[in-house]
Design an enzyme around this catalytic site. Sequence first.
Site, PDB file in Angstrom:
ATOM      1  N   HIS A 152       0.842  -1.208   0.000  1.00 51.65           N
ATOM      2  CA  HIS A 152       0.000   0.000   0.000  1.00 51.65           C
ATOM      3  C   HIS A 152       0.874   1.253   0.000  1.00 51.65           C
ATOM      4  O   HIS A 152       1.990   1.246   0.540  1.00 51.65           O
ATOM      5  CB  HIS A 152      -0.977   0.004   1.178  1.00 51.65           C
ATOM      6  CG  HIS A 152      -0.355   0.055   2.535  1.00 51.65           C
ATOM      7  ND1 HIS A 152      -0.016   1.239   3.170  1.00 51.65           N
ATOM      8  CD2 HIS A 152      -0.007  -0.936   3.405  1.00 51.65           C
ATOM      9  CE1 HIS A 152       0.497   0.972   4.364  1.00 51.65           C
ATOM     10  NE2 HIS A 152       0.519  -0.339   4.526  1.00 51.65           N
TER      11      HIS A 152
ATOM     12  N   ASP B  39      -0.343   4.452   0.929  1.00 54.55           N
ATOM     13  CA  ASP B  39      -0.720   5.463   1.918  1.00 54.55           C
ATOM     14  C   ASP B  39       0.071   5.221   3.196  1.00 54.55           C
ATOM     15  O   ASP B  39       0.663   4.156   3.392  1.00 54.55           O
ATOM     16  CB  ASP B  39      -2.224   5.426   2.206  1.00 54.55           C
ATOM     17  CG  ASP B  39      -2.656   4.118   2.857  1.00 54.55           C
ATOM     18  OD1 ASP B  39      -2.340   3.048   2.305  1.00 54.55           O
ATOM     19  OD2 ASP B  39      -3.304   4.159   3.923  1.00 54.55           O
TER      20      ASP B  39
ATOM     21  N   ASP C   8       6.670   1.401   6.286  1.00 53.78           N
ATOM     22  CA  ASP C   8       5.274   0.957   6.225  1.00 53.78           C
ATOM     23  C   ASP C   8       4.481   1.924   5.335  1.00 53.78           C
ATOM     24  O   ASP C   8       3.934   2.885   5.826  1.00 53.78           O
ATOM     25  CB  ASP C   8       4.698   0.929   7.638  1.00 53.78           C
ATOM     26  CG  ASP C   8       3.265   0.426   7.688  1.00 53.78           C
ATOM     27  OD1 ASP C   8       2.822  -0.217   6.730  1.00 53.78           O
ATOM     28  OD2 ASP C   8       2.600   0.697   8.700  1.00 53.78           O
TER      29      ASP C   8
ATOM     30  N   GLU D  89      -4.995   1.782   3.133  1.00 57.06           N
ATOM     31  CA  GLU D  89      -4.912   0.649   4.054  1.00 57.06           C
ATOM     32  C   GLU D  89      -4.893   1.090   5.508  1.00 57.06           C
ATOM     33  O   GLU D  89      -5.495   0.451   6.372  1.00 57.06           O
ATOM     34  CB  GLU D  89      -3.666  -0.180   3.741  1.00 57.06           C
ATOM     35  CG  GLU D  89      -3.607  -1.522   4.467  1.00 57.06           C
ATOM     36  CD  GLU D  89      -2.977  -1.428   5.857  1.00 57.06           C
ATOM     37  OE1 GLU D  89      -3.146  -2.372   6.644  1.00 57.06           O
ATOM     38  OE2 GLU D  89      -2.325  -0.404   6.158  1.00 57.06           O
ATOM     39  N   GLU D  90      -4.189   2.184   5.793  1.00 56.42           N
ATOM     40  CA  GLU D  90      -3.977   2.565   7.188  1.00 56.42           C
ATOM     41  C   GLU D  90      -5.271   2.977   7.889  1.00 56.42           C
ATOM     42  O   GLU D  90      -5.442   2.737   9.082  1.00 56.42           O
ATOM     43  CB  GLU D  90      -2.948   3.697   7.274  1.00 56.42           C
ATOM     44  CG  GLU D  90      -1.555   3.328   6.801  1.00 56.42           C
ATOM     45  CD  GLU D  90      -0.850   2.348   7.717  1.00 56.42           C
ATOM     46  OE1 GLU D  90      -1.467   1.850   8.675  1.00 56.42           O
ATOM     47  OE2 GLU D  90       0.328   2.056   7.464  1.00 56.42           O
TER      48      GLU D  90
ATOM     49  N   HIS E 198       4.437   3.403  12.542  1.00 51.70           N
ATOM     50  CA  HIS E 198       3.350   4.078  13.258  1.00 51.70           C
ATOM     51  C   HIS E 198       3.882   4.938  14.412  1.00 51.70           C
ATOM     52  O   HIS E 198       3.082   5.415  15.222  1.00 51.70           O
ATOM     53  CB  HIS E 198       2.303   3.097  13.801  1.00 51.70           C
ATOM     54  CG  HIS E 198       1.527   2.386  12.744  1.00 51.70           C
ATOM     55  ND1 HIS E 198       0.255   1.881  12.953  1.00 51.70           N
ATOM     56  CD2 HIS E 198       1.813   2.080  11.462  1.00 51.70           C
ATOM     57  CE1 HIS E 198      -0.183   1.301  11.854  1.00 51.70           C
ATOM     58  NE2 HIS E 198       0.755   1.406  10.931  1.00 51.70           N
TER      59      HIS E 198
END
Length: 453
Positions: free
Chosen positions: A87, A89, A120, A151-152, A415
Amino acid sequence: MDTAGRVDALMEGLRADLVRLAEIPSVACPGFPEEPVHAAHDLLVELLRGVGVEHIERIDLPGTAPVIFAEIPPPDPAAPTVLLYSHYDVQPAGDEKLWLSPPFEPTPIEGGLRARGIADDKANVIAHLGMLRAYEGRPPVGVKIVFEGQEEYGSPFDAYPPTDPERFACDAMVIADLGNLRPGTPTLTTGLRGAADVIVEARTLTEPRHSGEFGGAAPDALLVLLKALATLHDVHGDVAVEGLWREAWSGAGYTEDEFRELAGVGEELPLMGSGTLGERLWSGPAITVVGLDAPSVDHATSAVVPYARAKLNLRFHPRQDPREALSALVEHLRVLRPYGVPLTVTPGDTGPGFEAVTGGPAYRAALDALACAWGTQPAYIATGGSIPLVNGLARAAPDAEVLLFGAQDNLCNLHAPNERVLLSELRNTVVAMCAFVENYASRAAEDRAKTNG
């Protein structure tokens, strides 16, 4: 030139493209501008075209960012097809004062780069592109590419693949949205815990009442709620809700020192639960109080609390049915009567876990490929996080082997502030992907020869 040599020759260009992609603040959460997400989408389409991919589509669904779908036909009809997922995003940067450099200005660090989303999941996007470049856009297998843009935050795309199974039909999938247990340890992830949310409330009075006049007899909603929450775990900190699965973990795992460093738990504090860390984190349940509505300390008054509410996040065994797991927690709370007070329990969203089937030709090819790339035997782990799309893709292609590996590592601060990726991990991931498609194509040809033999 061998595979590793071809990849090494590509690394300068892959690093430059990773920087270009990581400079784009492609946060797809509400309240953030859409333009950067679309800019990341357009850059990836440009890069795919640059490697010679001709068939590229844009999937637009209501309420989500565009999905890139691309396809390279197999070199011959009998060759297997591999679906590649990542992904583009990223998570919001959070408090930028905690960053050592601006989050969307990729910054060199020892051995790698620091930026939001660089591990990520943009490094994994670039790893897929690196494999394609190593074969000048013509790998020895058919390829389907899925680059997701939301996705996030969560996306309706999670449920889309089963509605269009022909598009996503394949023999194996490489889900590159994770990585290694630690740098230098090649790792296949074989399980994802499921997740569910529950809200539990206690109401006892019509409004607050003076704690001196009424405390001691008037039921305190916060005490009621706390007594209920205390039943969720036993004296060791293990989940005490009947019906939630837990079994021994036989794969690799963190050392206690590694886990303390990752979680930020000081040596003076105990860890919760008993058994191995693998059981506590991957093959057993976890219940976390993620939110609490009650008077704050700064604004507290001397009054009996009439209302309190908590939000619980449940993580459950990869194979357990999500409805069964959610029901176990809901029923545990509903039958409680703390100090005689009934609770209001509201089940929320739930998502299934996933456990990969191991031992097939793609899995064996991946084990060999990871060992080739890192020069050491791979480990296997599970993860407590969830990737909801995995289940959708698995339902669309139920016979496909699902492989989860990538360029992240568990020390990359995903994150969190100061997210980073190591270029050695990116390089080895590209080498592993090249070795995988070679191994898998070769094994498929050998299997055909034996069948026709």
